[in-house]
Design an enzyme around this catalytic site. Structure first.
Site, PDB file in Angstrom:
ATOM      1  N   HIS A   1       0.863  -1.193   0.000  1.00 21.19           N
ATOM      2  CA  HIS A   1       0.000   0.000   0.000  1.00 21.19           C
ATOM      3  C   HIS A   1       0.893   1.235   0.000  1.00 21.19           C
ATOM      4  O   HIS A   1       1.624   1.464   0.955  1.00 21.19           O
ATOM      5  CB  HIS A   1      -0.903   0.006   1.233  1.00 21.19           C
ATOM      6  CG  HIS A   1      -1.870  -1.140   1.254  1.00 21.19           C
ATOM      7  ND1 HIS A   1      -3.134  -1.062   0.717  1.00 21.19           N
ATOM      8  CD2 HIS A   1      -1.752  -2.416   1.722  1.00 21.19           C
ATOM      9  CE1 HIS A   1      -3.752  -2.227   0.862  1.00 21.19           C
ATOM     10  NE2 HIS A   1      -2.937  -3.070   1.475  1.00 21.19           N
TER      11      HIS A   1
ATOM     12  N   ASP B   1       2.347  -7.045   2.418  1.00 18.94           N
ATOM     13  CA  ASP B   1       1.147  -6.294   2.781  1.00 18.94           C
ATOM     14  C   ASP B   1       1.547  -5.032   3.571  1.00 18.94           C
ATOM     15  O   ASP B   1       0.947  -4.699   4.584  1.00 18.94           O
ATOM     16  CB  ASP B   1       0.149  -7.141   3.585  1.00 18.94           C
ATOM     17  CG  ASP B   1      -1.214  -6.450   3.726  1.00 18.94           C
ATOM     18  OD1 ASP B   1      -1.426  -5.396   3.086  1.00 18.94           O
ATOM     19  OD2 ASP B   1      -2.055  -6.962   4.487  1.00 18.94           O
TER      20      ASP B   1
ATOM     21  N   ASN C   1      -6.725   0.769  -2.880  1.00 15.98           N
ATOM     22  CA  ASN C   1      -7.592   1.425  -1.880  1.00 15.98           C
ATOM     23  C   ASN C   1      -7.034   2.791  -1.476  1.00 15.98           C
ATOM     24  O   ASN C   1      -6.692   3.044  -0.328  1.00 15.98           O
ATOM     25  CB  ASN C   1      -7.805   0.521  -0.661  1.00 15.98           C
ATOM     26  CG  ASN C   1      -6.531   0.096   0.013  1.00 15.98           C
ATOM     27  OD1 ASN C   1      -5.452   0.164  -0.575  1.00 15.98           O
ATOM     28  ND2 ASN C   1      -6.637  -0.338   1.251  1.00 15.98           N
TER      29      ASN C   1
END
Lengths: 426, 314
Positions: A63, A306, A95
């Site tokens: 991310h 992640d 996202n």
């Protein structure tokens, strides 16, 4: 500008190569050593004695928080953290704000990465508009804009029908489908693994079945649509079993594992430290054992971080309101080397690197993950025996939300080279 | 007032029962004995916390616990202010940490926290010099409730060790249940949890208790039954089919109460749903010690505030 990397142990899993040799880089690409004599000037030399020369590592689950959440991380800082962790290619999740569900947002991310990122940044696009799980995002346009996969990561498409259509549609445009496997009904407000510690601490539980149900759903849809579904950050023993069984029948389904799900178990939450709050949650010793078995027998073929940065003020709140996730790019290689190669002897070094290079490259269908002549010269030099201590305060990431601050690790990238250029050096 | 035994209290915070030793629990109960006597005097006030400021910080609404802490603090001569979630800056988006730091900067000596998140009191205790008293956090702990329950049982039965205590109702979402389980086991009682399998999952057995879904098999051997409120307001509808079925399977009806030993105590932390978890007449009957619990709660909270407030040095 040309470079020769001397005397390193070259491990190139894609070519089943493992030998001490020199590696030549000409004009940002790998070149055969025979070309050395034809070069007009002497190439720069890098001494790689006692180091491993690996294809540049790939992390397909990161991310980067831009656009929209630049106080947590930027494309620039996230790429720097990746380089410091030995990664030459990272895949960022959609996202963001706005959600990466339109070609214009993908174009913005790619432009921004070209401007500021020191490693290759490959965007994913959303499965559903706004990650709302209601309508398909323009998957064909996203493919044209250059996404390498579609996913609603952070969220999970709950409608089996919508997911089926997404997988069918993605097959048409040749994009793999990634899925964050979480059944909202079963998980509810769960913030930690449902088991002994959730019972003891009165924290809402996130049962393993909440992941396994969606992994099973994905196995069925991958079979129905004859297309690849990749299950992100697998944490539960049952998920490994489902993947193994489906793969044995030839179903096109894969899974990835994050280091925290191997290094930590749910007993760590007992002081309500939100740096141990992640989604999916830390689980039990039995789950860790099953993940290790899945890695050992090849059921799990991809490792990832992640990497999920959050600002200190966002994490320093009540446990059940804190955001999920931890940073991971800089500790990932050290943790996996330590856990899988040094401590547990789950896999050999070459196989570990395979899970960081050729396997994700094949899934993403990208020109990376090998040292073959002609390919872009992305290289990671690794000292697999180097003992070091991770100091979160010196992280390249903007955020500091890691449970591994102060951990002693064995094995580290000492130099990261992207397209022939050194972007990070210890 | 004399110290009831030789132990020296060393905690500035009371966060839960799980972290206490049996000696510490007994020490609080013994200290409460002395304060119980204060409540019977004509002048019910002692100067133990004179000059100290106590903040009742109730992020989750509560009337009975907040009132009990307030009266306890007043009887110890502390100055008390009450802050509810509605009146605090939390509604303006301030973080719990910032709100608490403001309280500390205002020289709050003791903060009594009620919060809907498990672990919130520990979060504050790690960050503030003020004494933090947990008045209930999420489904985690409600230590003063467990202490007053233990105190009530000990007063009536003389001891806790060897007793069989049945805790009946919504255990999964209950901080009262968890604190009671920890305290009862530490003091040597045998604990059986009773309720529907959705609200009393088997996972609790790993805590060292027995789980039963058949109330009629448990009642005859119980020395104490502690009935918990069925909290239909905080549950999703899937947990049990309805109040009628709950009463049929688990309600302490008059007929069921005949299974109880004559000297079995009936307890309830309140607020009671009359006619749901307990028959209305039983709640007011001879075996009920529900009002004793409330009165004992004052003595327990005085003891806790006195002990922890004496440690804090903001």
């Amino acid at each position: 500008m040309n470079t020769i990397i001397r005397n390193g142990r070259i491990i190139d899993p894609a070519n089943q190569r493992d030998e001490v040799a020199d590696l030549l880089i000409v004009d940002g690409r790998f070149a055969p050593l025979s070309q050395l004599s034809t070069l007009k000037s002497q190439p720069d030399e890098i001494n790689a004695s006692n180091l491993i020369v690996s294809p540049g590592l790939i992390d397909l689950h990161v991310h980067l928080r831009e656009p929209g959440f630049g106080w947590k991380e930027t494309i620039e800082s996230g790429a720097r953290a990746a380089a410091a962790g030995g990664f030459t290619t990272i895949v960022c999740m959609p996202n963001t704000s706005p959600v990466a569900d339109s070609p214009s947002t993908i174009a913005w991310i790619k432009d921004r990465a070209t401007e500021v990122a020191c490693v290759n940044v490959l965007p994913t696009g959303a499965i559903s508009k706004g990650l709302m799980g209601e309508e398909l995002a323009p998957i064909g346009s996203l493919a044209q804009a250059g996404v390498v996969a579609i996913t609603d990561d952070g969220r999970c498409v709950q409608s089996n029908e919508l997911m089926r259509r997404a997988v069918e549609y993605a097959r048409m445009v040749g994009l793999p489908v990634f899925d964050h496997c979480q059944d909202y009904d079963l998980v509810g407000k769960g913030v930690v693994h449902e088991g002994y510690w959730s019972t003891l601490l009165g924290l809402p539980g996130w049962p393993s079945a909440g992941e396994e149900a969606i992994v099973m759903r994905n196995a069925l849809l991958a079979e129905l649509c004859d297309h690849h579904i990749h299950c992100q950050h697998i944490s539960a023993a049952g998920s490994v079993r489902i993947l193994r069984e489906a793969q044995a029948r030839g179903v096109r389904i894969s899974g990835e594992v994050c280091p925290h799900h191997l290094a930590l178990t749910d007993d760590r939450i007992q002081n309500f430290d939100t740096n141990f709050k992640m989604n999916p949650p830390l689980r039990t010793r039995e789950d860790v054992t099953a993940l290790l078995e899945g890695i050992a027998d090849g059921t799990i073929g991809i490792l990832c971080s992640d990497h999920a940065p959050h600002a200190g003020f966002e994490k320093e709140v009540e446990f059940d309101t804190a955001p999920f996730g931890i940073t991971g790019l800089e500790t990932e290689l050290g943790l996996f080397l330590d856990l899988l190669v040094h401590q547990n002897k789950t896999v050999a070094l070459a196989r570990l690197l395979e899970m960081f290079t050729v396997n994700p490259a094949r899934l993403l269908q990208i020109d990376a993950g090998t040292l073959s002549p002609g390919r872009p010269a992305d290289v990671t030099l690794i000292d697999s025996e180097l003992e070091w201590t991770f100091d979160a305060s010196r992280s390249q990431s903007i955020s500091r939300n890691t449970p591994f601050d102060g951990w002693k690790l064995k094995g580290r990238a000492v130099r990261t080279i992207v397209a022939g250029r050194t972007v990070w050096k210890l | 007032m004399t110290q009831p035994n030789e132990m020296r209290w060393q905690r500035k915070d009371l966060l839960g029962i799980r972290e206490l030793s049996s000696g510490e629990i007994t020490f609080i109960l013994d200290t409460a004995d002395a304060f119980k006597e204060v409540g019977t005097r004509e002048i019910k006030k002692v100067p133990a916390l004179r000059g100290k400021t106590l903040v009742n910080f109730f992020v989750e609404p509560s009337t009975r616990t907040r009132t009990s802490f307030e009266i306890a603090a007043i009887r110890l001569s502390a100055d008390v202010i009450n802050i509810s979630a509605m009146s605090s800056s939390l509604t303006k988006g301030e973080t719990l940490k910032d709100t608490a730091k403001i309280l500390e900067a205002n020289h709050a000596d003791i903060i009594v926290l009620r919060h809907s998140s498990s672990g919130a009191p520990q979060f504050l205790a790690e960050r503030l010099r003020s004494s933090i008293i947990n008045a209930g956090d999420g489904a985690h702990e409600h230590p003063t409730q467990a202490l007053l329950d233990l105190y009530t049982i000990r007063s009536r039965k003389g001891t806790i060790a060897g007793l069989h205590v049945a805790i009946i109702g919504d255990i999964l979402f209950s901080r009262v249940a968890r604190s009671n389980i920890f305290g009862l086991l530490k003091l040597g009682a045998r604990v059986t949890l009773v309720g529907p399998s959705t609200l009393v999952p088997r996972a609790f057995e790993k805590l060292g208790v027995t789980v039963s879904h058949k109330i009629d098999e448990v009642l005859p051997t119980a020395d104490v039954v502690n009935l918990l409120r069925i909290q239909h307001e905080r549950q999703r509808k899937e947990y049990f089919p309805g109040i009628g079925e709950y009463i049929r399977l688990f309600g302490l009806t008059k007929e069921r109460a005949r299974l109880l030993k004559p000297d079995c105590l009936i307890m309830h932390p309140g607020p009671i749903n009359r006619g749901v978890e307990i028959d209305s007449e039983l709640a007011d009957g001879a075996q009920s010690v529900i009002l004793d619990q409330v009165t004992n709660g004052l003595a327990i909270r005085m003891a806790v505030l006195y002990l922890c407030g004496g440690i804090a040095t903001p």
